[in-house]
Design a protein around this motif. Structure first.
Motif, PDB file in Angstrom:
ATOM      1  N   ARG A  17       0.804  -1.222   0.000  1.00 40.51           N
ATOM      2  CA  ARG A  17       0.000   0.000   0.000  1.00 40.51           C
ATOM      3  C   ARG A  17       0.842   1.279   0.000  1.00 40.51           C
ATOM      4  NH1 ARG A  17      -2.615  -4.230   1.922  1.00 40.51           N
ATOM      5  NH2 ARG A  17      -4.879  -4.343   1.912  1.00 40.51           N
ATOM      6  N   GLY A  18       2.154   1.120   0.013  1.00 38.86           N
ATOM      7  CA  GLY A  18       3.032   2.293  -0.010  1.00 38.86           C
ATOM      8  C   GLY A  18       2.927   3.145   1.248  1.00 38.86           C
ATOM      9  N   VAL A  19       2.783   2.496   2.389  1.00 39.50           N
ATOM     10  CA  VAL A  19       2.628   3.195   3.664  1.00 39.50           C
ATOM     11  C   VAL A  19       3.924   3.058   4.462  1.00 39.50           C
ATOM     12  CG1 VAL A  19       1.321   3.219   5.833  1.00 39.50           C
ATOM     13  CG2 VAL A  19       0.150   2.715   3.684  1.00 39.50           C
ATOM     14  N   SER A  20       4.420   4.158   4.992  1.00 39.19           N
ATOM     15  CA  SER A  20       5.635   4.113   5.815  1.00 39.19           C
ATOM     16  C   SER A  20       5.281   3.663   7.228  1.00 39.19           C
ATOM     17  CB  SER A  20       6.294   5.489   5.872  1.00 39.19           C
ATOM     18  OG  SER A  20       5.513   6.369   6.663  1.00 39.19           O
ATOM     19  N   ARG A  21       6.305   3.275   7.972  1.00 37.19           N
ATOM     20  CA  ARG A  21       6.086   2.917   9.379  1.00 37.19           C
ATOM     21  C   ARG A  21       5.500   4.101  10.131  1.00 37.19           C
ATOM     22  NH1 ARG A  21      11.551  -0.492  10.922  1.00 37.19           N
ATOM     23  NH2 ARG A  21      10.866  -2.438   9.961  1.00 37.19           N
ATOM     24  N   ARG A  22       6.023   5.269   9.844  1.00 30.12           N
ATOM     25  CA  ARG A  22       5.556   6.471  10.541  1.00 30.12           C
ATOM     26  C   ARG A  22       4.082   6.748  10.216  1.00 30.12           C
ATOM     27  NH1 ARG A  22       8.492   9.969  13.341  1.00 30.12           N
ATOM     28  NH2 ARG A  22      10.446   9.258  12.437  1.00 30.12           N
ATOM     29  N   GLN A  23       3.695   6.607   8.955  1.00 34.99           N
ATOM     30  CA  GLN A  23       2.301   6.846   8.571  1.00 34.99           C
ATOM     31  C   GLN A  23       1.368   5.852   9.270  1.00 34.99           C
ATOM     32  OE1 GLN A  23       3.065   6.436   4.354  1.00 34.99           O
ATOM     33  NE2 GLN A  23       2.486   8.558   3.989  1.00 34.99           N
ATOM     34  N   LEU A  24       1.776   4.583   9.295  1.00 34.55           N
ATOM     35  CA  LEU A  24       0.966   3.562   9.950  1.00 34.55           C
ATOM     36  C   LEU A  24       0.868   3.850  11.443  1.00 34.55           C
ATOM     37  CD1 LEU A  24      -0.659   0.964   9.957  1.00 34.55           C
ATOM     38  CD2 LEU A  24       1.504  -0.310  10.044  1.00 34.55           C
ATOM     39  N   ALA A  25       1.980   4.190  12.048  1.00 36.81           N
ATOM     40  CA  ALA A  25       2.000   4.491  13.481  1.00 36.81           C
ATOM     41  C   ALA A  25       1.060   5.644  13.811  1.00 36.81           C
ATOM     42  CB  ALA A  25       3.419   4.805  13.929  1.00 36.81           C
ATOM     43  N   GLU A  26       1.098   6.694  13.004  1.00 33.75           N
ATOM     44  CA  GLU A  26       0.226   7.847  13.244  1.00 33.75           C
ATOM     45  C   GLU A  26      -1.240   7.449  13.129  1.00 33.75           C
ATOM     46  OE1 GLU A  26       1.541  10.954  10.611  1.00 33.75           O
ATOM     47  OE2 GLU A  26       3.413  11.223  11.722  1.00 33.75           O
ATOM     48  N   ALA A  27      -1.565   6.611  12.149  1.00 35.94           N
ATOM     49  CA  ALA A  27      -2.948   6.172  11.966  1.00 35.94           C
ATOM     50  C   ALA A  27      -3.428   5.319  13.138  1.00 35.94           C
ATOM     51  CB  ALA A  27      -3.072   5.384  10.663  1.00 35.94           C
ATOM     52  N   LEU A  28      -2.500   4.575  13.746  1.00 34.24           N
ATOM     53  CA  LEU A  28      -2.854   3.684  14.853  1.00 34.24           C
ATOM     54  C   LEU A  28      -2.718   4.345  16.218  1.00 34.24           C
ATOM     55  CD1 LEU A  28      -1.024   0.466  13.617  1.00 34.24           C
ATOM     56  CD2 LEU A  28      -3.485   0.970  13.475  1.00 34.24           C
ATOM     57  N   GLY A  29      -2.040   5.496  16.265  1.00 30.24           N
ATOM     58  CA  GLY A  29      -1.829   6.178  17.533  1.00 30.24           C
ATOM     59  C   GLY A  29      -0.744   5.549  18.380  1.00 30.24           C
ATOM     60  N   VAL A  30       0.292   4.996  17.706  1.00 25.73           N
ATOM     61  CA  VAL A  30       1.427   4.405  18.417  1.00 25.73           C
ATOM     62  C   VAL A  30       2.714   5.046  17.915  1.00 25.73           C
ATOM     63  CG1 VAL A  30       0.244   2.197  18.769  1.00 25.73           C
ATOM     64  CG2 VAL A  30       1.732   2.484  16.769  1.00 25.73           C
ATOM     65  N   HIS A  31       3.814   4.802  18.608  1.00 28.08           N
ATOM     66  CA  HIS A  31       5.114   5.303  18.191  1.00 28.08           C
ATOM     67  C   HIS A  31       5.570   4.511  16.961  1.00 28.08           C
ATOM     68  CE1 HIS A  31       9.405   6.289  18.372  1.00 28.08           C
ATOM     69  NE2 HIS A  31       9.023   7.346  19.075  1.00 28.08           N
TER      70      HIS A  31
END
Length: 75
Positions: A17-31
């Motif tokens: 999906r072309g999602v970075s770790r940071r983008q996923l973390a922000e969407a989930l509310g985690v570091h």
């Protein structure tokens, strides 16, 4: 229990999906480092976080996590 391992496809799903770790973390509310720990199997998510991951990727929890290694997609 000691030796219990949970396998996941988080890195594969992110890459598809072309999602970075940071983008996923922000969407989930985690570091963002938490996402790395999850991907490497160094951290097992809570049920809530596992459900949020599945919801984010719009798949069932079983697509993301398994108690057995996932079969290889390519040879």
């Amino acid at each position: 229990m000691a030796g219990d391992e949970v396998y996941n496809r988080i890195a594969m799903l992110r890459a598809e999906r072309g999602v970075s770790r940071r983008q996923l973390a922000e969407a989930l509310g985690v570091h963002y480092q938490t996402v790395g720990y999850l991907e490497r199997g160094e951290y097992s998510p809570s049920l809530y976080l596992a459900l949020k991951l599945a919801e984010y990727f719009e798949v069932s929890v079983e697509v993301v996590f398994s108690t057995k290694p996932f079969p290889r997609i390519s040879a």
